[in-house]
Design an enzyme around this catalytic site. Structure first.
Site, short mmCIF file in Angstrom:
data_model
loop_
_atom_site.label_atom_id
_atom_site.label_comp_id
_atom_site.label_asym_id
_atom_site.label_seq_id
_atom_site.Cartn_x
_atom_site.Cartn_y
_atom_site.Cartn_z
N LYS A 129 56.35 18.04 18.91
CA LYS A 129 55.89 19.19 18.12
C LYS A 129 55.42 20.36 18.99
O LYS A 129 55.52 21.52 18.57
CB LYS A 129 54.76 18.77 17.17
CG LYS A 129 55.16 17.76 16.11
CD LYS A 129 56.17 18.35 15.13
CE LYS A 129 56.44 17.40 13.97
NZ LYS A 129 57.40 17.96 13.00
N GLU B 11 51.17 23.44 7.93
CA GLU B 11 51.11 22.20 7.16
C GLU B 11 51.25 21.04 8.15
O GLU B 11 51.79 21.21 9.24
CB GLU B 11 52.24 22.15 6.13
CG GLU B 11 53.58 21.65 6.64
CD GLU B 11 54.21 22.48 7.76
OE1 GLU B 11 54.95 21.88 8.58
OE2 GLU B 11 53.98 23.70 7.83
N SER C 181 60.21 10.43 19.83
CA SER C 181 59.61 11.72 19.47
C SER C 181 58.09 11.75 19.55
O SER C 181 57.50 12.83 19.59
CB SER C 181 60.05 12.12 18.06
OG SER C 181 59.70 11.11 17.13
#
Length: 398
Positions: free
Chosen positions: A88, A110, A375
């Site tokens: 991210k 969000e 990830s």
């Protein structure tokens, strides 16, 4: 690949289905993004922070014990080693520079699993932005550690109590906030979803994953992989891996969705069980009931608990550029334990879905060369796994 087109479409998917109140926001964002891409000074600074702050490039790690166990050759793209613990940060760093370029003062976001929220709060703290994060009340309950991290970093975390109290509902609240406060506020969206140009922006910032992996695998193996494998919720880590290989026809892309409680229900697999519809401003495959209402979803992994998927993934499905499969909660827990015990790497529950699917690849394609996008790391999910311990028979003893 020249996608999306000028109207934001990937084939039939994507676009901009929005109320008039959002038109100005998105036009401003699109124009600013294309100017930002030509700003060499900002791009150099972004590159510096990706390397010196986030920790790029990430290793492409040969998982020797896992490979021996499965009978295929597995390389892990180690996004879990990045600052904040997941991919991210690639996107949040890119977008915080874009927000600064636009002269915004406040960031909203969000979050589902909390990793995007933590990454947003991190860059907001570093670059001096006020930060407000919307998170479903159910996700706040199961991701308490990430909520605490966001608060330590100075962000305000607002619980969302409507609907299923998960990621979909957090997106709704963030959009409502943005419409009201667009003059000074930047909406830092976390995945390749939403109206144009967000799927394009997020894909571009996450494509560093695939660009690095492509170069690294050629150096290590002197060839491209047979398979690229990644989990898919909204789908940013998967598109980030897949996109730089788009023209490589022999490379097979496999996106692994959450199957939830069982493959008979598939209550979280938008690309497998979904129908075409519109959610959060874009046309894509969605989980809907017979009346076109968005279904409630369930996944053990909060980051995959979303009833839609990015439009580029829908396009990949339509043109058969990628194959999409589903893995249940129980199977994901096996994937989690398998990597932990064989490699000493504790994965997040999101990529644990993809890890389990390696077993299915191995059954049919012994000796294949695979890159899997790891990830995120599993710190955030230890309480969830502890709850389930004893309920799931451990089949993978290493």
């Amino acid at each position: 690949m020249r996608m999306p087109d000028k109207k934001g479409y990937f084939g039939d998917f994507g676009g901009r289905f929005i109320p008039e109140t959002l038109s100005f926001c998105l036009r401003e964002l699109e124009e600013s993004y294309f100017k930002f891409k030509k700003d060499k000074r900002s791009l150099r600074e972004l590159d510096f922070y990706l390397k010196e702050y986030a920790g790029r490039p990430t290793p492409l790690y040969f998982a020797g014990k896992l490979s021996e166990y499965l009978g295929i050759k597995v390389y892990l793209k180690r996004e879990d080693l990045l600052h904040t613990g997941a991919h991210k940060i690639n996107n949040t760093l890119g977008q915080i520079f874009l927000a600064r370029h636009m002269g915004k003062k406040r960031i909203i976001a969000e979050t589902g699993a909390g990793q995007h929220g933590v990454a947003t709060a991190t860059v907001a703290a570093r670059f001096g932005f006020k930060c407000d994060v919307y998170m479903g009340e159910e996700d706040m309950r199961r991701q308490k550690t990430n909520v605490f991290k966001m608060e330590i970093l100075g962000a305000n975390v607002f619980p969302v109590r409507s609907g299923s109290k998960t990621l979909k509902d957090a997106c709704n609240e963030a959009i409502r906030d943005w419409v009201t406060n667009v003059k000074d506020t930047y909406y830092l969206l976390g995945s390749v979803v939403g109206p144009h140009p967000y799927p394009l922006i997020v894909r571009d910032f996450q494509s560093v994953i695939g660009k690095e992996a492509r170069s690294q695998i050629i150096k290590k193996e002197n060839r491209l992989p047979d398979y690229l494998v990644a989990c898919v919720g909204g789908g940013s880590n998967a598109i980030g891996l897949f996109h730089p290989f788009f023209d490589d026809k022999k490379v097979k892309n496999i996106g692994v969705e959450a199957g939830g409680l069982g493959l008979s229900s598939l209550n979280c697999a938008s690309l497998i069980k979904g129908k075409v519809g519109i959610l959060h401003g874009a046309k894509s495959f969605l989980l809907q009931d017979e009346f076109g209402q968005i279904k409630a979803t369930h996944s053990i992994a909060a980051g995959l608990d979303y009833p839609g998927v990015g439009p580029e993934h829908s396009f990949y499905k339509r043109i058969k550029k990628a194959c999409y499969v589903a893995v249940s909660d129980k199977e994901a827990l096996h994937g989690f334990k398998m990597l932990s015990k064989l490699e000493g790497i504790i994965p997040a529950l999101e990529p644990s879905h993809a890890l389990y699917y390696l077993k299915k690849i191995a059954k049919k394609n012994k000796g294949s060369l695979v890159i899997l996008c790891l990830s995120g790391r599993g710190d955030k999910d230890l309480d969830i796994v502890r709850e389930k311990r004893g309920k799931i028979k451990d089949k993978d003893k290493g």
